[in-house]
Design a protein around this motif. Structure first.
Motif, PDB file in Angstrom:
ATOM      1  N   ASP A  10       4.273  13.050  17.089  1.00 39.09           N
ATOM      2  CA  ASP A  10       4.715  13.294  18.551  1.00 39.09           C
ATOM      3  C   ASP A  10       5.384  12.306  18.972  1.00 39.09           C
ATOM      4  O   ASP A  10       5.879  11.347  18.090  1.00 39.09           O
ATOM      5  N   GLU A  11       5.980  12.264  20.399  1.00 38.28           N
ATOM      6  CA  GLU A  11       6.681  11.045  20.717  1.00 38.28           C
ATOM      7  C   GLU A  11       6.470   9.695  20.448  1.00 38.28           C
ATOM      8  O   GLU A  11       7.178   8.816  20.468  1.00 38.28           O
ATOM      9  N   THR A  12       4.970   9.433  20.377  1.00 39.18           N
ATOM     10  CA  THR A  12       4.443   8.031  20.441  1.00 39.18           C
ATOM     11  C   THR A  12       3.379   7.885  19.133  1.00 39.18           C
ATOM     12  O   THR A  12       3.049   6.849  18.948  1.00 39.18           O
ATOM     13  N   HIS A  13       3.571   8.978  18.347  1.00 33.37           N
ATOM     14  CA  HIS A  13       2.467   8.612  17.109  1.00 33.37           C
ATOM     15  C   HIS A  13       3.327   9.005  15.833  1.00 33.37           C
ATOM     16  O   HIS A  13       4.123  10.200  15.919  1.00 33.37           O
ATOM     17  N   SER A  14       2.890   8.404  14.748  1.00 34.21           N
ATOM     18  CA  SER A  14       3.565   9.063  13.401  1.00 34.21           C
ATOM     19  C   SER A  14       2.423   9.009  12.407  1.00 34.21           C
ATOM     20  O   SER A  14       1.468   8.158  12.423  1.00 34.21           O
ATOM     21  N   ALA A  15       2.464   9.532  11.528  1.00 38.20           N
ATOM     22  CA  ALA A  15       1.580   9.813  10.170  1.00 38.20           C
ATOM     23  C   ALA A  15       2.350   8.869   9.017  1.00 38.20           C
ATOM     24  O   ALA A  15       3.452   8.964   8.974  1.00 38.20           O
ATOM     25  N   VAL A  16       1.354   8.001   8.498  1.00 34.63           N
ATOM     26  CA  VAL A  16       1.760   7.206   7.417  1.00 34.63           C
ATOM     27  C   VAL A  16       1.086   7.591   6.162  1.00 34.63           C
ATOM     28  O   VAL A  16      -0.191   8.200   6.272  1.00 34.63           O
ATOM     29  N   PHE A  22       0.803  -1.428   0.078  1.00 37.50           N
ATOM     30  CA  PHE A  22       0.062   0.071   0.214  1.00 37.50           C
ATOM     31  C   PHE A  22       0.846   1.348   0.171  1.00 37.50           C
ATOM     32  O   PHE A  22       0.469   2.359   0.430  1.00 37.50           O
ATOM     33  N   GLN A  23       2.145   1.046  -0.366  1.00 38.03           N
ATOM     34  CA  GLN A  23       3.007   2.417  -0.379  1.00 38.03           C
ATOM     35  C   GLN A  23       2.977   3.189  -1.489  1.00 38.03           C
ATOM     36  O   GLN A  23       3.455   4.415  -1.478  1.00 38.03           O
ATOM     37  N   CYS A  24       2.511   2.906  -2.576  1.00 35.32           N
ATOM     38  CA  CYS A  24       2.458   3.622  -3.868  1.00 35.32           C
ATOM     39  C   CYS A  24       1.256   3.262  -4.793  1.00 35.32           C
ATOM     40  O   CYS A  24       1.071   1.984  -4.707  1.00 35.32           O
ATOM     41  N   ASP A  25       1.002   4.096  -5.763  1.00 34.95           N
ATOM     42  CA  ASP A  25       0.230   3.611  -6.821  1.00 34.95           C
ATOM     43  C   ASP A  25       0.654   3.168  -7.964  1.00 34.95           C
ATOM     44  O   ASP A  25       0.179   3.220  -9.051  1.00 34.95           O
ATOM     45  N   PHE A  77       1.916  -5.703   6.054  1.00 37.97           N
ATOM     46  CA  PHE A  77       1.780  -4.505   5.200  1.00 37.97           C
ATOM     47  C   PHE A  77       2.807  -3.718   5.025  1.00 37.97           C
ATOM     48  O   PHE A  77       3.437  -2.978   5.882  1.00 37.97           O
ATOM     49  N   LYS A  78       2.907  -2.911   3.536  1.00 39.00           N
ATOM     50  CA  LYS A  78       3.840  -2.118   3.244  1.00 39.00           C
ATOM     51  C   LYS A  78       3.164  -0.843   3.193  1.00 39.00           C
ATOM     52  O   LYS A  78       2.214  -0.514   2.339  1.00 39.00           O
ATOM     53  N   TYR A  79       3.758   0.303   3.431  1.00 38.33           N
ATOM     54  CA  TYR A  79       2.926   1.638   3.545  1.00 38.33           C
ATOM     55  C   TYR A  79       4.312   2.593   3.186  1.00 38.33           C
ATOM     56  O   TYR A  79       5.342   2.296   3.564  1.00 38.33           O
ATOM     57  N   SER A  80       3.930   3.923   3.147  1.00 38.02           N
ATOM     58  CA  SER A  80       4.987   4.903   3.219  1.00 38.02           C
ATOM     59  C   SER A  80       4.888   5.823   4.523  1.00 38.02           C
ATOM     60  O   SER A  80       3.811   6.199   4.989  1.00 38.02           O
TER      61      SER A  80
END
Length: 354
Positions: free
Chosen positions: A323-329, A12-15, A314-317
């Protein structure tokens, strides 16, 4: 030897993970041994251009087929700008963040403006232009010479018809050509709630392109030039900048297949529909987003501990740390994403985050 574990991962990392739609491959095989002239002057390119003009409701436009998005961006921008000019774009614009300085390598500065959603506004364009001409040292500063926008943007967001009309009006008043990057255009045109159509783009943009690489083709983009003064000698620029394919009919065959019976729009609708299913699952477990949109790119914010579990299958980008404990993908669906893959991802999200 490709690692078998990699093959079993859901991508799911690219189209553009997959090759091309089977109808394109079939058409290529059927025509493989035909002999045609090269460099886009073959019957397939001619017929594909005719279909694109009809889809744009604009018979007066010029249509060219180039090998890829970066080549298209740098060729258009280099052809429009004078040596002392730069191109305005959002700070998240593809030419600013993902093209390895291709525009700068052609001698032109990318003039990036701040944006939270990947979009520019007519007000930003007018203000930048006004500040430039009113600066006492304007002749010592790179002059804004054109405007670059993406639809969808790098963050999957879309312009409304009103926003595009306002930007187009500003560009024409300021005599700065408007260039729209449509690498993912199919996903934008078919997104839920959009009011922008191909004829709108042909009416409001001076030049734009219809992405094939990310929307069902093996490779290639279809460039549409609407502004008369930009048409002359453009093929010279395509050749010089490496965007012209000797076996040009390979591009024509692909876009002929994509546009002869609505396949391009069908593929865009498929990816957006599956992306909406992922959003529904994310919403059900109260996952928030870095930015919200309705196209095939999704930007959820996960706990880092949950991401480690998602990583297993699963693969993503990776997008950015929140913040210290969260990431946006970024999860990205495509023309080829299967319902099974989406069902598995949604089940994993419910199990891990529910």
């Amino acid at each position: 030897m490709i690692d078998k574990g990699y093959r079993t991962m859901r991508q799911f990392q690219c189209d553009y993970c997959e090759g091309a739609h089977e109808r394109i491959l079939k058409r290529m095989m059927e025509t493989n041994m035909e002999q045609t002239v090269g460099y886009g002057e073959d019957p397939y390119c001619m017929e594909a251009a005719k279909l694109i003009k009809e889809a744009c409701d604009a018979q007066q436009v010029d249509v060219h087929f180039l090998v890829g998005g970066t080549q298209t961006n740098l060729t258009v921008i280099a052809s429009v700008l004078r040596p002392y000019q730069g191109v305005l774009c959002a700070n998240e614009g593809h030419i600013n963040v993902h093209e390895t300085g291709a525009i700068e390598a052609c001698g032109h500065k990318v003039l990036a403006l701040p944006s939270k959603d990947g979009k520019l506004s007519a007000e930003q364009i007018r203000t930048y232009h006004k500040n430039h001409v009113e600066d006492g040292s304007f002749e010592h500063i790179v002059q804004p010479g054109m405007v670059y926008i993406s639809h969808p943007t790098e963050l999957g967001t879309l312009y409304t018809l009103q926003e595009l009309e306002e930007i187009s009006k500003a560009c024409r008043e300021l005599e700065m050509p408007l260039f729209l990057d449509g690498a993912r255009l199919g996903y934008g045109l078919m997104a839920k709630g959009t009011d922008v159509t191909l004829p709108d783009l042909a009416r409001l943009c001076d030049v734009f392109y219809i992405g094939g690489t990310k929307v069902g083709a093996l490779f290639g983009e279809a460039l549409v030039i609407t502004k008369e003064s930009l048409k002359k000698d453009f093929r010279y620029m395509i050749k010089q900048k490496g965007g012209m394919l000797a076996k040009g009919r390979l591009l024509g065959i692909q876009f002929l297949t994509l546009f002869e019976d609505g396949l391009y729009m069908e593929l865009g609708k498929h990816a957006d529909k599956l992306a909406d299913q992922i959003r529904e699952t994310l919403d059900s477990v109260k996952i928030s987003y870095l930015v919200e949109n309705t196209t095939n790119q999704i930007f959820p914010i996960f706990k880092d501990v949950d991401l480690k579990k998602i990583d297993e299958n699963f693969k993503y980008s990776y997008q950015q740390r929140v913040d210290e404990t969260h990431s946006a993908v970024r999860f990205c669906t495509s023309w080829a994403t299967s319902q099974t893959a989406v069902d598995e991802l949604c089940a994993a999200i419910r199990d891990i985050c529910g």
